[in-house]
Design a protein around this motif. Structure first.
Motif, PDB file in Angstrom:
ATOM      1  N   GLU A 102       0.834  -1.207   0.000  1.00  0.00           N
ATOM      2  CA  GLU A 102       0.000   0.000   0.000  1.00  0.00           C
ATOM      3  C   GLU A 102       0.869   1.258   0.000  1.00  0.00           C
ATOM      4  OE1 GLU A 102      -3.162   0.405  -0.359  1.00  0.00           O
ATOM      5  OE2 GLU A 102      -3.663  -1.727  -0.396  1.00  0.00           O
ATOM      6  N   ASP A 103       2.067   1.148   0.546  1.00  0.00           N
ATOM      7  CA  ASP A 103       3.039   2.240   0.507  1.00  0.00           C
ATOM      8  C   ASP A 103       3.653   2.273  -0.890  1.00  0.00           C
ATOM      9  OD1 ASP A 103       5.265   3.922   0.694  1.00  0.00           O
ATOM     10  OD2 ASP A 103       5.836   3.217   2.684  1.00  0.00           O
ATOM     11  N   SER A 104       3.441   3.340  -1.613  1.00  0.00           N
ATOM     12  CA  SER A 104       3.888   3.428  -3.007  1.00  0.00           C
ATOM     13  C   SER A 104       5.404   3.390  -3.149  1.00  0.00           C
ATOM     14  CB  SER A 104       3.342   4.702  -3.658  1.00  0.00           C
ATOM     15  OG  SER A 104       3.828   5.852  -2.979  1.00  0.00           O
ATOM     16  N   ARG A 105       6.119   3.635  -2.058  1.00  0.00           N
ATOM     17  CA  ARG A 105       7.581   3.590  -2.110  1.00  0.00           C
ATOM     18  C   ARG A 105       8.110   2.160  -2.086  1.00  0.00           C
ATOM     19  NH1 ARG A 105       8.661   7.056   3.125  1.00  0.00           N
ATOM     20  NH2 ARG A 105       6.995   5.609   3.748  1.00  0.00           N
ATOM     21  N   VAL A 106       7.270   1.226  -1.680  1.00  0.00           N
ATOM     22  CA  VAL A 106       7.686  -0.175  -1.561  1.00  0.00           C
ATOM     23  C   VAL A 106       7.547  -0.864  -2.906  1.00  0.00           C
ATOM     24  CG1 VAL A 106       7.170  -2.392  -0.480  1.00  0.00           C
ATOM     25  CG2 VAL A 106       7.081  -0.294   0.877  1.00  0.00           C
ATOM     26  N   VAL A 107       8.643  -1.459  -3.384  1.00  0.00           N
ATOM     27  CA  VAL A 107       8.618  -2.164  -4.666  1.00  0.00           C
ATOM     28  C   VAL A 107       8.587  -3.677  -4.492  1.00  0.00           C
ATOM     29  CG1 VAL A 107       9.748  -0.334  -5.976  1.00  0.00           C
ATOM     30  CG2 VAL A 107      11.152  -2.062  -4.820  1.00  0.00           C
ATOM     31  N   GLY A 108       8.852  -4.154  -3.267  1.00  0.00           N
ATOM     32  CA  GLY A 108       8.842  -5.589  -3.042  1.00  0.00           C
ATOM     33  C   GLY A 108       8.713  -5.934  -1.580  1.00  0.00           C
ATOM     34  N   VAL A 129      14.521 -17.819  14.762  1.00  0.00           N
ATOM     35  CA  VAL A 129      15.854 -17.567  14.200  1.00  0.00           C
ATOM     36  C   VAL A 129      15.753 -16.874  12.836  1.00  0.00           C
ATOM     37  CG1 VAL A 129      18.016 -18.601  13.407  1.00  0.00           C
ATOM     38  CG2 VAL A 129      16.862 -19.514  15.444  1.00  0.00           C
ATOM     39  N   LEU A 130      14.916 -17.403  11.957  1.00  0.00           N
ATOM     40  CA  LEU A 130      14.837 -16.834  10.613  1.00  0.00           C
ATOM     41  C   LEU A 130      14.261 -15.420  10.560  1.00  0.00           C
ATOM     42  CD1 LEU A 130      13.851 -19.856   8.331  1.00  0.00           C
ATOM     43  CD2 LEU A 130      16.100 -18.831   8.712  1.00  0.00           C
ATOM     44  N   PRO A 131      13.207 -15.089  11.333  1.00  0.00           N
ATOM     45  CA  PRO A 131      12.675 -13.714  11.251  1.00  0.00           C
ATOM     46  C   PRO A 131      13.682 -12.620  11.602  1.00  0.00           C
ATOM     47  CG  PRO A 131      11.023 -15.153  12.166  1.00  0.00           C
ATOM     48  CD  PRO A 131      12.289 -15.968  12.092  1.00  0.00           C
ATOM     49  N   PRO A 132      14.462 -12.747  12.693  1.00  0.00           N
ATOM     50  CA  PRO A 132      15.472 -11.708  12.955  1.00  0.00           C
ATOM     51  C   PRO A 132      16.503 -11.598  11.829  1.00  0.00           C
ATOM     52  CG  PRO A 132      15.096 -13.007  14.929  1.00  0.00           C
ATOM     53  CD  PRO A 132      14.392 -13.715  13.808  1.00  0.00           C
ATOM     54  N   PHE A 133      16.865 -12.743  11.244  1.00  0.00           N
ATOM     55  CA  PHE A 133      17.798 -12.727  10.118  1.00  0.00           C
ATOM     56  C   PHE A 133      17.191 -11.981   8.932  1.00  0.00           C
ATOM     57  CE2 PHE A 133      19.009 -14.752   6.068  1.00  0.00           C
ATOM     58  CZ  PHE A 133      20.355 -14.413   6.042  1.00  0.00           C
ATOM     59  N   SER A 134      15.920 -12.278   8.637  1.00  0.00           N
ATOM     60  CA  SER A 134      15.251 -11.617   7.512  1.00  0.00           C
ATOM     61  C   SER A 134      15.150 -10.113   7.730  1.00  0.00           C
ATOM     62  CB  SER A 134      13.852 -12.215   7.310  1.00  0.00           C
ATOM     63  OG  SER A 134      13.932 -13.575   6.931  1.00  0.00           O
ATOM     64  N   ARG A 135      14.804  -9.711   8.953  1.00  0.00           N
ATOM     65  CA  ARG A 135      14.717  -8.274   9.260  1.00  0.00           C
ATOM     66  C   ARG A 135      16.078  -7.597   9.096  1.00  0.00           C
ATOM     67  NH1 ARG A 135      11.723 -10.268  13.724  1.00  0.00           N
ATOM     68  NH2 ARG A 135       9.477  -9.945  13.491  1.00  0.00           N
ATOM     69  N   PHE A 136      17.114  -8.255   9.599  1.00  0.00           N
ATOM     70  CA  PHE A 136      18.460  -7.692   9.518  1.00  0.00           C
ATOM     71  C   PHE A 136      18.890  -7.510   8.060  1.00  0.00           C
ATOM     72  CE2 PHE A 136      23.049  -8.546   9.081  1.00  0.00           C
ATOM     73  CZ  PHE A 136      23.545  -7.429   9.743  1.00  0.00           C
ATOM     74  N   MET A 137      18.659  -8.527   7.225  1.00  0.00           N
ATOM     75  CA  MET A 137      19.080  -8.436   5.827  1.00  0.00           C
ATOM     76  C   MET A 137      18.339  -7.327   5.090  1.00  0.00           C
ATOM     77  SD  MET A 137      21.527 -10.560   5.569  1.00  0.00           S
ATOM     78  CE  MET A 137      21.819 -10.802   3.813  1.00  0.00           C
ATOM     79  N   VAL A 138      17.069  -7.128   5.408  1.00  0.00           N
ATOM     80  CA  VAL A 138      16.319  -6.029   4.804  1.00  0.00           C
ATOM     81  C   VAL A 138      16.849  -4.682   5.297  1.00  0.00           C
ATOM     82  CG1 VAL A 138      14.064  -4.882   4.819  1.00  0.00           C
ATOM     83  CG2 VAL A 138      14.218  -7.310   4.272  1.00  0.00           C
ATOM     84  N   GLN A 139      17.165  -4.613   6.583  1.00  0.00           N
ATOM     85  CA  GLN A 139      17.669  -3.364   7.161  1.00  0.00           C
ATOM     86  C   GLN A 139      18.995  -2.936   6.545  1.00  0.00           C
ATOM     87  OE1 GLN A 139      17.724  -4.207  11.356  1.00  0.00           O
ATOM     88  NE2 GLN A 139      15.528  -3.820  11.610  1.00  0.00           N
ATOM     89  N   ILE A 140      19.843  -3.900   6.189  1.00  0.00           N
ATOM     90  CA  ILE A 140      21.121  -3.555   5.563  1.00  0.00           C
ATOM     91  C   ILE A 140      21.010  -3.510   4.036  1.00  0.00           C
ATOM     92  CG2 ILE A 140      22.455  -4.433   7.518  1.00  0.00           C
ATOM     93  CD1 ILE A 140      23.192  -6.870   5.771  1.00  0.00           C
ATOM     94  N   ASN A 141      19.762  -3.566   3.548  1.00  0.00           N
ATOM     95  CA  ASN A 141      19.465  -3.449   2.124  1.00  0.00           C
ATOM     96  C   ASN A 141      20.049  -4.591   1.295  1.00  0.00           C
ATOM     97  OD1 ASN A 141      18.005  -2.065   0.170  1.00  0.00           O
ATOM     98  ND2 ASN A 141      19.785  -0.905  -0.526  1.00  0.00           N
ATOM     99  N   LYS A 142      20.034  -5.798   1.878  1.00  0.00           N
ATOM    100  CA  LYS A 142      20.461  -7.001   1.169  1.00  0.00           C
ATOM    101  C   LYS A 142      19.427  -8.101   1.406  1.00  0.00           C
ATOM    102  CE  LYS A 142      25.406  -5.961   1.644  1.00  0.00           C
ATOM    103  NZ  LYS A 142      25.626  -5.627   0.234  1.00  0.00           N
ATOM    104  N   GLY A 183      13.306   1.247  -5.179  1.00  0.00           N
ATOM    105  CA  GLY A 183      12.436   1.624  -4.074  1.00  0.00           C
ATOM    106  C   GLY A 183      12.743   0.790  -2.845  1.00  0.00           C
ATOM    107  N   ARG A 184      11.846   0.791  -1.895  1.00  0.00           N
ATOM    108  CA  ARG A 184      12.052   0.058  -0.648  1.00  0.00           C
ATOM    109  C   ARG A 184      11.660  -1.408  -0.802  1.00  0.00           C
ATOM    110  NH1 ARG A 184       8.649   2.071   3.864  1.00  0.00           N
ATOM    111  NH2 ARG A 184       9.840   0.481   5.004  1.00  0.00           N
ATOM    112  N   PHE A 185      12.450  -2.269  -0.154  1.00  0.00           N
ATOM    113  CA  PHE A 185      12.086  -3.686  -0.057  1.00  0.00           C
ATOM    114  C   PHE A 185      11.862  -3.982   1.414  1.00  0.00           C
ATOM    115  CE2 PHE A 185      11.892  -8.145  -0.562  1.00  0.00           C
ATOM    116  CZ  PHE A 185      11.606  -8.365  -1.900  1.00  0.00           C
ATOM    117  N   VAL A 186      10.752  -4.654   1.745  1.00  0.00           N
ATOM    118  CA  VAL A 186      10.382  -4.833   3.145  1.00  0.00           C
ATOM    119  C   VAL A 186      10.144  -6.300   3.483  1.00  0.00           C
ATOM    120  CG1 VAL A 186       9.368  -2.527   3.276  1.00  0.00           C
ATOM    121  CG2 VAL A 186       7.909  -4.491   2.720  1.00  0.00           C
ATOM    122  N   TYR A 187      10.177  -6.575   4.781  1.00  0.00           N
ATOM    123  CA  TYR A 187       9.868  -7.909   5.305  1.00  0.00           C
ATOM    124  C   TYR A 187       8.578  -7.818   6.099  1.00  0.00           C
ATOM    125  CZ  TYR A 187      10.127 -11.932   8.475  1.00  0.00           C
ATOM    126  OH  TYR A 187       9.838 -13.057   9.202  1.00  0.00           O
TER     127      TYR A 187
END
Length: 233
Positions: A102-108, A129-142, A183-187
């Motif tokens: 819904e946020d137009s800045r989010v592309v994925g 274990v996996l959710p903190p890893f996923s959040r971290f990778m999104v936060q560092i833009n990878k 644009g932004r990629f989110v988890y």
């Protein structure tokens, strides 16, 4: 918001019906279609898929990236969501993915994986274990994206020319790491998909963890992935 769901298949007669039946029960308020992109299966995959999917495309046997690309090219809607044949999809999956977009800045966006047939250890690993890893990778833009649970805007997909169809694995991570420049990629942990543990059963924990860890490091360091990915049926 309307969404096309793309599922690549090859000889998935054991799993595909469960996946497609679950997708019929989405509480999503927009329009959505389900496209099965099959790589010339030799079992009953296509026959089963034709009972449930809106469209079944049969093409040559090739990489999973090729299957995803073929399905994407046939899609009608402005959001492309991807999952795999060996999954069960909760009824709020598409609604959860759409909420992030819904946020137009989010592309994925990518969601959370849980084991479809896992034991307690596997449940705990996927929950804690996996959710903190996923959040971290999104936060560092990878973003470390699971191919069985993500969605992208079609305009962004088209702009980067979609999947690298030569890749036998890591095509999901590669696509989303090219799209993130637009644009932004989110988890979104609320977008849950239940995935078969068949690869864990055949590979074991050590091989599974070492393969995906090495592949992630290799991609984000050198821009390449493994050239071999053992098919598990």
């Amino acid at each position: 918001m309307d969404i096309s769901v793309i599922i690549p298949t090859y000889n998935e007669e054991k799993y595909i019906e469960t996946c497609l039946r679950s997708l019929k029960c989405q509480d999503f308020s927009g329009n959505y279609e389900v496209i099965v992109s099959d790589g010339s299966s030799t079992d009953a995959t296509v026959e089963i898929a034709c009972k449930y999917a809106d469209r079944v495309i049969v093409d040559r046997k090739d990489t999973i990236a090729y299957g995803r690309q073929v399905g994407s090219m046939a899609a009608r809607y402005p959001v492309l969501a991807f999952t795999d044949a060996d999954t069960f999809i909760p009824s709020d999956w598409l609604s959860s993915l759409a909420a992030s977009l819904e946020d137009s800045r989010v592309v994925g966006v990518h969601g959370k994986l849980l084991p479809l047939d896992g034991n307690r250890f596997e449940q705990e690993f996927c929950n804690y274990v996996l959710p903190p890893f996923s959040r971290f990778m999104v936060q560092i833009n990878k973003p470390s994206v699971p191919g069985s649970n993500f969605a992208v805007r079609r305009r962004a997909f088209n702009k980067v020319k979609g999947f690298n169809t030569k890749l036998v694995t890591g095509e999901d991570v590669d696509l989303c790491n090219r799209i993130k420049s637009l644009g932004r990629f989110v988890y979104n942990p609320d977008a849950v998909v239940y995935v078969s543990t068949r690869r864990v059963r055949q590979w074991g924990y050590l091989k599974m963890l070492s393969f995906y860890t090495a592949n992630t490091i290799r991609y984000h360091t050198f821009g390449s992935v493994s050239k071999y990915f053992e098919p598990i049926r």
